[in-house]
Design an enzyme around this catalytic site. Structure first.
Site, PDB file in Angstrom:
ATOM      1  N   GLU A   1       0.828  -1.204   0.000  1.00  0.00           N
ATOM      2  CA  GLU A   1       0.000   0.000   0.000  1.00  0.00           C
ATOM      3  C   GLU A   1       0.863   1.256   0.000  1.00  0.00           C
ATOM      4  O   GLU A   1       0.574   2.236  -0.695  1.00  0.00           O
ATOM      5  CB  GLU A   1      -0.912   0.030   1.236  1.00  0.00           C
ATOM      6  CG  GLU A   1      -1.899  -1.125   1.320  1.00  0.00           C
ATOM      7  CD  GLU A   1      -1.368  -2.328   2.085  1.00  0.00           C
ATOM      8  OE1 GLU A   1      -0.159  -2.623   1.972  1.00  0.00           O
ATOM      9  OE2 GLU A   1      -2.149  -2.971   2.787  1.00  0.00           O
TER      10      GLU A   1
ATOM     11  N   CYS B   1      -2.074  -2.921   7.286  1.00  0.00           N
ATOM     12  CA  CYS B   1      -1.485  -2.734   8.618  1.00  0.00           C
ATOM     13  C   CYS B   1      -1.743  -1.314   9.115  1.00  0.00           C
ATOM     14  O   CYS B   1      -2.140  -0.417   8.354  1.00  0.00           O
ATOM     15  CB  CYS B   1       0.005  -3.034   8.586  1.00  0.00           C
ATOM     16  SG  CYS B   1       1.017  -1.686   7.952  1.00  0.00           S
TER      17      CYS B   1
ATOM     18  N   CYS C   1       0.158   1.573   7.316  1.00  0.00           N
ATOM     19  CA  CYS C   1      -0.417   1.929   6.005  1.00  0.00           C
ATOM     20  C   CYS C   1      -1.733   2.682   6.169  1.00  0.00           C
ATOM     21  O   CYS C   1      -2.012   3.625   5.425  1.00  0.00           O
ATOM     22  CB  CYS C   1      -0.605   0.685   5.154  1.00  0.00           C
ATOM     23  SG  CYS C   1       0.973   0.022   4.564  1.00  0.00           S
TER      24      CYS C   1
END
Ligand code: THU
Length: 136
Positions: free
Chosen positions: A58, A87, A90
């Site tokens: 990402e 996560c 991100c």
């Protein structure tokens, strides 16, 4: 609800994931970030033997786009074997630019498991407006 354009973004994320460098985790991630003007930036995870410098798919996509002058984003598709969720790092980084963007989580067969928004994934997030008033 999944939209036709979501499926195109999923396909772009699958393609981007083909370049994933993940010899340590063997966990392939592909991302495709859609700009407000309709451009798509792909990204994959890139790992390091030293682990910490590893970057997620990402953020690879986001950094590519921002470094090319993009600031407005409307959606991101993320593809993994289990339609895993972005996560926390991100989420925070994407929130910087587009808290209301669509987030489409799909598996490697292109099946969407969840369509949501970044704000739903990062409720009560800390964003640029928190630093706006200049007071300490
Ligand atoms: N990873 C991503 O690319 N995106 C996420 O949001 C979760 C984790 C990558 C990092 C690492 O290369 C592998 O997945 C296992 O953590």
């Amino acid at each position: 609800m999944i939209e036709p354009s979501d499926q195109q973004l999923i396909d772009a994320a699958i393609a981007a994931g083909q370049n994933a460098y993940m010899p340590y985790s063997n966990y392939r991630v592909g991302a495709a970030l859609l700009t407000a003007s309709g451009d798509v930036y792909g990204g994959c995870n890139i790992e390091s033997v030293s682990f910490t410098p590893t970057v997620c798919a990402e953020r690879t996509a986001l950094f590519k786009a921002v470094s090319e002058g993009q600031r407005d984003f409307s959606a991101i598709a993320v593809v993994t074997r289990d339609a895993g969720s972005p996560c926390g790092v991100c989420r925070q980084m994407l929130y910087e630019f587009a808290p209301d963007m669509r987030v489409i989580l799909a598996d490697l067969d292109g099946k969407a498991h969840l369509v949501t928004t970044l704000r739903a994934l990062l409720p009560h997030g800390f964003g640029p407006e928190n630093l706006d008033d200049g007071k300490s």
